[in-house]
Design an enzyme around this catalytic site. Structure first.
Site: not given
Ligand code: MIG
Length: 797
Positions: A405, A408, A483
């Site tokens: 996650d 980016e 998200d």
């Molecule tokens: O700032 O890990 O897209 O699926 O549950 C949020 C927490 C960070 C973004 C992800 C989401 C995940 C969440 N993450």
């Protein structure tokens, strides 16, 4: 006269008259009088690469997108010259290069224009960063439509839109918001029944304008790097998409469990809660193969650690879950907590693995753990180190799979929400700033993750998920759309996004079912599951702040509907797996937008909702509350309504009934759809019989069923079972021929064949040219027979 303060637009520069022409095996070079070199490489009869150097020298030729295994090779090429142009002819296309301007026009063999430059290549010098903004403009043909471009949350047909690629953490994004998490600079153009594709392989911030600024012009440009694009000619869209997918690659087959249903939440903890969720699935008999641990399983958000209060013995927990048929998937983020007592941080620091700012200091940014530094995944040595970090997680704790996650990379509390642009990257030995590496950073992270997981789950197959991606990421990872929000509009968005990703080489994708932010009501949740089970990656995920989102969190009716649809997915696993195999082998997108399915039917060009799941199942989600059905477009051909058995002729819009427990599903006439029995998880049962649902057609249709060991690599040694069926239907007779390949011995020995929509009563049955009595084949009920799995021909009359 240019001074350092004049940083604004200085005007476009253009190539001038060609003064030199050179051919070097599959490459052609045209040099203009002002030092521009155009390089055209012939890749295939219908695929070219086009590159421009502005000052006689090309950049080193390096790309993360291109698959090392892509196909090359073409028939004879002919070169020609007229007063005005050089001409290169392959067996499929003619390429005209204008001598005065280097503009290109590509025609098919009948002389139809497939694609032509307007201004063609031009550039603007960039005094702020050095290098050029490289630009291309092309003529948009009359009635031209545009598709592709990854995860854009907008109408599938991009005509009239401007869009750009800069991978971005876009929490709770909106329809039309741009850019999102992925950068896929690939589009398909369609005009006059001719489809072609352009892949602008440039990892800088790229921009595309599809007849937005000027009605008859399409343009694309990048904030740096080279004008470097691939051109694919169809004329069928399927050839274009497959050629792009071949160039940028496909994954290996995932373990079959990865195609099951997955349940996630931010976050399930402590251990007792995880177990409770898992048991509830079994208690309620809702199939599920995987449960996800989000960031809270870690110790203070330190990657590769466990919070021992909440998870005192991860190895035991994971193995107990495994006994119940659950795989455990854990999250890993790129930000490494700045903490001198944390071994991952220390190792990276000592080995100089973190990204640095232009002036030397290690780059820092805030994420969940507080201040973090970020490994430079564009450095191969860093990737190797990162891959090794998975050893303990997998070997010691028994973790099955990983999701990456925030890659980016997402950085909090800074204006650009990512690394500063001066951050330096190795880019596999082509050092550069974040301007060039940003769009590939997440891809290189998940690539390293994939290598590590693959190594340590061996001899099983790896499964990895990523949020950020650049073209080609599909070779390493599946993906989700980030998200989203629990709204009806987002259900529409999820449908468009996953179809678009499939069209853009990234079939293994899905949305957070039910919506990540906010909470769906039961109806929206049920409708979303009904769509989600037809997405290659099928997972419920949501943010914890907004209440529960498990299949039983609503009312009993919803639970029942959700169960029924997840069961349908499990029944369709052999069909889904076969789709995946075709994607891996031939680059065929797992979901097909209607325009892909039938581009000659102009009714399909602006359709967003309906799609073909695999090759033969038409699905159309319900995207509004209180619906008892909907209008939808049924593509040309004959289709069996899955629920009612009614056979309909396509090529028109229809109102199709679909109360809350159904969505419109149609099976293509002539299809043979394989089904397994419902299992609570992949491998729960030995498959004792394969069911084949045969949908009558007067005509001919081919179907395929691919199976193998469902995990491991024996299939690469030929241990697979491939059944190709040819169905020939006549008014009073139906013939099925089976052609088998592969050495895998399926656990079942019989096929249960259900004939659906037969216009005649079965009186005679012949298997392999011998008449069999109805007793021999266990004709039970009306139209079901059970035959040996190895039959080669079956005739019923
Ligand atoms: O700032 O890990 O897209 O699926 O549950 C949020 C927490 C960070 C973004 C992800 C989401 C995940 C969440 N993450």
């Amino acid at each position: 006269m240019i001074t350092n303060t004049e940083l604004e637009f200085k005007g476009n520069l253009y190539p001038t008259q060609v003064v030199e022409y050179r051919k070097d095996s599959d490459k052609y070079y045209f040099t203009s009088q002002n030092g521009v070199i155009l390089e055209i490489t012939i890749l295939r009869n219908s695929a070219l690469r086009v590159r421009y150097a502005t000052d006689r020298v090309f950049e080193p030729d390096f790309s993360y997108a291109i698959s090392p295994n892509h196909s090359r090779g073409f028939d004879e090429i002919q070169d020609d010259e007229t007063d005005a142009a050089y001409v290169i002819r392959t067996s499929k296309i003619s390429v005209f290069i204008d001598k005065a301007s280097l503009r290109i026009r590509i025609e098919d063999l009948q002389g139809n224009v497939i694609n032509e430059d307007e201004l063609g290549f031009h550039w603007e010098e960039n005094y702020e960063f050095g290098g050029n903004t490289v630009k291309m403009s092309k003529v948009a043909q009359a009635g031209e439509s545009f598709y592709g471009m990854g995860d854009k949350a907008t109408h599938s047909n991009l005509k009239g839109k401007r869009t750009h690629n800069w991978v971005t953490d876009q929490y709770a994004y909106a329809k039309d918001q741009d850019p999102l998490y992925k950068a896929v600079p690939f589009y398909v153009g369609l005009h006059n029944d001719i489809a072609y594709g352009v892949f602008f392989d440039n990892s800088f911030h790229t921009h595309f304008d599809f007849s937005h600024e000027r009605r008859n012009i399409t343009s694309f440009w990048a904030d740096g790097g080279e004008m470097n694009y691939y051109f694919f000619y169809g004329p069928e869209m399927r050839r274009v998409v497959r050629a792009y997918t071949d160039l940028t690659g496909t994954p290996e087959l995932p373990p079959l469990w990865a195609l099951g249903f997955h349940q996630s939440k931010w976050s399930y903890y402590p251990e007792s809660r995880v177990k409770e969720i898992a048991s509830k699935f079994r208690e309620l008999q809702i199939p599920c193969d995987a449960i996800y641990l989000d960031i809270d399983y870690m110790d203070g958000f330190r990657c590769f650690t466990w919070d021992k209060n909440h998870f005192p013995d991860p190895k035991r927990m994971i193995s107990e879950l495994e006994e119940e048929g659950f795989k455990t998937v854990v999250m890993i983020d790129p930000g490494i907590k700045v903490d001198r007592d944390y071994w991952v941080y220390k190792e990276a620091l000592e080995n100089d693995y973190f990204c640095k700012r232009a002036d030397g200091p290690i780059m820092q940014g805030k994420v969940w753990p507080g201040p973090c530094s970020f490994p430079d995944f564009t450095n191969p040595e860093v990737r190797e180190w990162w891959a090794e970090l998975y050893k303990d997680l997998i070997k010691d704790s028994g973790v099955h799979a990983v999701w990456n996650d925030m890659n980016e990379p997402a950085v909090m509390e800074v204006p650009g929400k990512t690394a500063p642009l001066d951050t330096r990257h190795d880019y596999d030995g082509h050092p550069c700033s974040h301007r060039k590496a940003h769009n590939v950073y997440g891809m290189q992270m998940v690539r390293a993750t994939y290598e590590g997981v693959k190594k340590y789950v061996f001899p099983k197959r790896p499964f990895v998920i990523t949020r950020a991606a650049y073209s080609g990421t599909q070779r390493f990872s599946s993906t989700w759309t980030g998200d989203n929000v629990a709204t009806w509009e987002h259900l529409w968005i999820a449908n468009v996004q996953v179809q678009r990703l499939c069209m853009s080489g990234m079939s293994f994708s899905g949305s957070d079912i039910g919506g990540f932010a906010e909470q769906p009501n039961g109806e929206l949740f049920a409708r979303w599951v009904q769509l989600g089970i037809f997405h290659p990656f099928c997972r419920v995920h949501s943010s914890g702040d907004h209440g529960d989102q498990e299949p039983w969190s609503f009312d009993e009716e919803v639970t029942g509907i959700v169960r029924k649809f997840i069961e349908l997915r499990y029944q369709l696993l052999p069909y889904l797996y076969t789709m995946f195999w075709k994607y891996v082998k031939e680059g065929v997108p797992m979901l097909k937008s209607l325009v892909y399915y039938d581009q000659m039917d102009h009714q399909t060009h602006f359709r967003t909702d309906e799609f073909i799941f695999g090759e033969q199942i038409l699905v159309c989600p319900i995207q509004e509350p209180n619906a008892k059905g909907r209008r939808m477009y049924v593509p040309r051909g004959k289709w069996h309504n899955y629920w009612t058995g009614e056979v309909v002729d396509g090529g028109m819009e229809k109102w199709v009934a679909a109360d809350i427990d159904k969505i419109p599903i149609f099976i293509k006439a002539g299809a043979i759809i394989p089904k397994y029995p419902v299992q609570q998880y992949v491998g729960e049962k030995d498959i004792e019989e394969l069911t084949l649902n045969v949908y009558y057609l007067e005509g001919i249709e081919q179907s395929t069923v691919y199976e193998d060991g469902q995990d491991g690599y024996d299939y690469k040694k030929g241990e697979y079972s491939l059944r190709n069926f040819k169905l020939t239907g006549k008014s009073k007779e139906l013939i099925i021929q089976q052609f088998k390949d592969g050495t895998y011995i399926t656990p079942y020995s019989t096929l249960r064949i259900n004939f659906i929509g037969l216009p005649f009563r079965i009186r005679k049955i012949q298997v392999d040219n011998e008449a069999v009595t109805q007793k021999d084949v266990q004709l039970n009920g009306n139209n079901t027979i059970v035959v040996d799995k190895n039959f080669s021909s079956l005739v019923i009359k």
